[in-house]
Design an enzyme around this catalytic site. Structure first.
Site, PDB file in Angstrom:
ATOM      1  N   SER A  86     -10.107  -0.323   6.627  1.00  0.00           N
ATOM      2  CA  SER A  86      -9.500  -0.381   5.218  1.00  0.00           C
ATOM      3  C   SER A  86      -8.916  -1.574   4.822  1.00  0.00           C
ATOM      4  O   SER A  86      -8.554  -1.796   3.448  1.00  0.00           O
ATOM      5  CB  SER A  86      -8.387   1.011   5.346  1.00  0.00           C
ATOM      6  OG  SER A  86      -9.385   1.982   5.212  1.00  0.00           O
ATOM      7  N   LYS A 112       0.750  -1.170  -0.071  1.00  0.00           N
ATOM      8  CA  LYS A 112      -0.140  -0.077  -0.029  1.00  0.00           C
ATOM      9  C   LYS A 112       1.094   1.341  -0.063  1.00  0.00           C
ATOM     10  O   LYS A 112       2.013   1.133   0.518  1.00  0.00           O
ATOM     11  CB  LYS A 112      -0.895  -0.120   1.138  1.00  0.00           C
ATOM     12  CG  LYS A 112      -2.094   1.014   1.283  1.00  0.00           C
ATOM     13  CD  LYS A 112      -2.900   0.887   2.325  1.00  0.00           C
ATOM     14  CE  LYS A 112      -3.930   1.900   2.574  1.00  0.00           C
ATOM     15  NZ  LYS A 112      -5.062   1.805   3.432  1.00  0.00           N
ATOM     16  N   SER A 166      -9.934   1.809   2.489  1.00  0.00           N
ATOM     17  CA  SER A 166      -8.833   2.823   1.714  1.00  0.00           C
ATOM     18  C   SER A 166      -7.816   2.039   0.976  1.00  0.00           C
ATOM     19  O   SER A 166      -7.290   2.241   0.058  1.00  0.00           O
ATOM     20  CB  SER A 166      -8.252   3.887   2.778  1.00  0.00           C
ATOM     21  OG  SER A 166      -7.378   3.158   3.453  1.00  0.00           O
TER      22      SER A 166
END
Ligand code: GLN
Length: 446
Positions: free
Chosen positions: A148, A49, A124
């Protein structure tokens, strides 16, 4: 895509081939899951990420303000991947500073759901989940502040594990809300989640909130035969869509036929969870994001004096949602409102944790929806409050610091994946993974 468990047994040459295969597929993909194709280390490629520092890589947290910023060191989890036969390959797209539930707030474009490209992948960590579910990543690292990891995994039909707060070092994770953030795996199955969790967890003296205790590896001890007591929260489920309620009821039946014991419980209304989370998370975010001023990190605006430099860099660099949260966070921390909002939210946070602990006096795990619906269409959720409400099932777990794992249990009529989550006691990842593996085997999701 080959699983992490199998990929770790490949020869060096085969792992190199796997990396090339993934690169070719990922570059041809139109999901916009990857925002960069960098490489670091050797071994099985893991997708990272865009808020986790990898030495020498660009790290933007999905924001314009960090455009051009290069990480000067490795996050602890990155060092640990290297020690466990894994490398980093590629940057995954995310909501700006991990604030969002759809990956639509990334400055680097919207990521699409691999099951239906007109829908969001969740957020997210949407890029990570879309890539794992879309067959262009073996496994990925995401971060979970209020859902997330779990929610995009549920929207995309893969597995997402949010470890206990303190289990995985946050050193090198761009902070959103420091008392809630945890890094964790997004994988194709529960076994891979266990392997990746073992690799990245453990005490780290570089993170003062890291739990100072030994974490036994879960993978060698995985035991799906254990008979567990599982709590279902009866008053939680009514806010979910009818198809999710149906999937939930079917899962409860499956758990019973596996020999687990079901106990029925109630919890306070989720509306307190949402208010509490959005006060605490925004307060911490406003503080954490104060460091992005155009001087020390990333993009700097043209200005003639230092005051203008701060204002212009922040005004141009942050997106709308991030600005909204900075304003809200500063408001709840400001004198006169601190007691009414921030302090009260901290008290409610304790009540939420106590309520979970009470249930864990009689249950090993809690079964809960991950989100009230399947993945919405891109652009469908316009009102920020609507977006916040969609986090109703995930955020209390972060407020209580508990571990939780989301796994796919079925599909709705349009073929979109439905995920449910198990929640466990703090530091009881073993039971979480044992129960999840037993359910995964019974469900046989395809
Ligand atoms: N959707 C939640 C938020 O926007 C959770 C995000 C996250 O876990 N990073 O705060």
């Amino acid at each position: 895509m080959i699983t992490l468990e199998v990929a770790l047994k490949l020869s060096k040459a085969e792992q190199e081939e796997l990396k090339e295969e993934i690169l070719t597929k990922a570059k041809a993909s139109d999901l916009n899951a990857y925002v960069g194709f960098e490489e670091h280390g050797s071994g099985v490629p893991i997708f990272i990420k865009d808020n986790i520092q990898v030495d020498g890589w660009s790290v933007t947290s999905g924001s314009k303000i960090l455009q051009g910023y290069i990480a000067p060191y490795n996050a602890t989890v990155i060092e640990k991947l290297g020690q466990n036969g894994m490398m980093c390959l590629g940057r995954s797209n995310m909501d700006e500073f991990a604030m969002g539930s759809t990956t639509e707030s990334s400055y680097y474009g919207i990521t699409k759901n691999p099951h239906d490209s007109s829908r969001v992948p969740g957020g997210s960590s949407g890029g990570a989940a879309a890539a794992v579910a879309g067959g262009i990543a073996v496994a990925a690292l995401g971060s979970d502040t209020g859902g997330s990891i779990r929610q995009p995994a549920a929207y995309c039909g893969c597995v997402g594990l949010k470890p206990t707060y303190g289990r995985v070092s946050r050193y090198g994770l761009a902070a959103y809300a420091s008392s809630l953030d945890q890094i964790g795996p997004i994988t194709q199955n529960v076994t891979d989640a266990s392997i990746l969790y073992d690799a990245i967890s453990g005490h780290d003296e570089k993170d003062s909130t890291s739990a100072d205790m030994v974490s036994e590896p879960t993978f060698p001890n995985l035991n799906p035969q254990r008979k567990l007591t599982i709590a279902v929260i009866d008053n939680y489920i009514s806010e979910a869509s009818s198809e999710i309620q149906k999937a939930y009821a079917n899962t409860v039946k499956a758990l019973e036929s596996l020999g687990h014991t079901i106990v029925h419980k109630n919890m306070q209304n989720t509306k307190y969870d949402i208010a509490t989370y959005y006060i605490i998370a925004t307060a911490e975010a406003a503080t954490n994001l104060a460091r992005f001023d155009g001087v020390r990190y990333g993009r700097r605006a043209d200005a003639t004096n230092v005051g203008d430099l701060f204002i212009k860099s922040r005004s141009e660099g942050f997106g709308e949602e991030v600005k909204r949260r900075i304003l809200l966070g500063n408001f709840v921390l400001s004198s006169g409102y601190y007691d009414a909002y921030y302090l009260k939210a901290q008290k409610v946070r304790h009540l939420i944790r106590d309520e979970f602990n009470k249930i864990f006096e009689v249950a090993d795990l809690i079964l809960s929806p991950v989100a009230p619906s399947v993945a919405p269409k891109i652009g469908a959720v316009e009102d920020p409050l609507e977006m916040y409400k969609s986090d109703m099932y995930t955020i209390a777990i972060n407020l209580a610091g508990l571990p939780a794992l989301s796994l796919p249990v079925g599909r709705d009529e349009s073929g979109m994946p439905i995920g449910l989550q198990f929640i466990a006691k703090a530091f009881d990842e073993q039971t979480l993974l044992d129960g999840s593996l037993s359910l995964e085997r019974a469900i046989n999701y395809k």
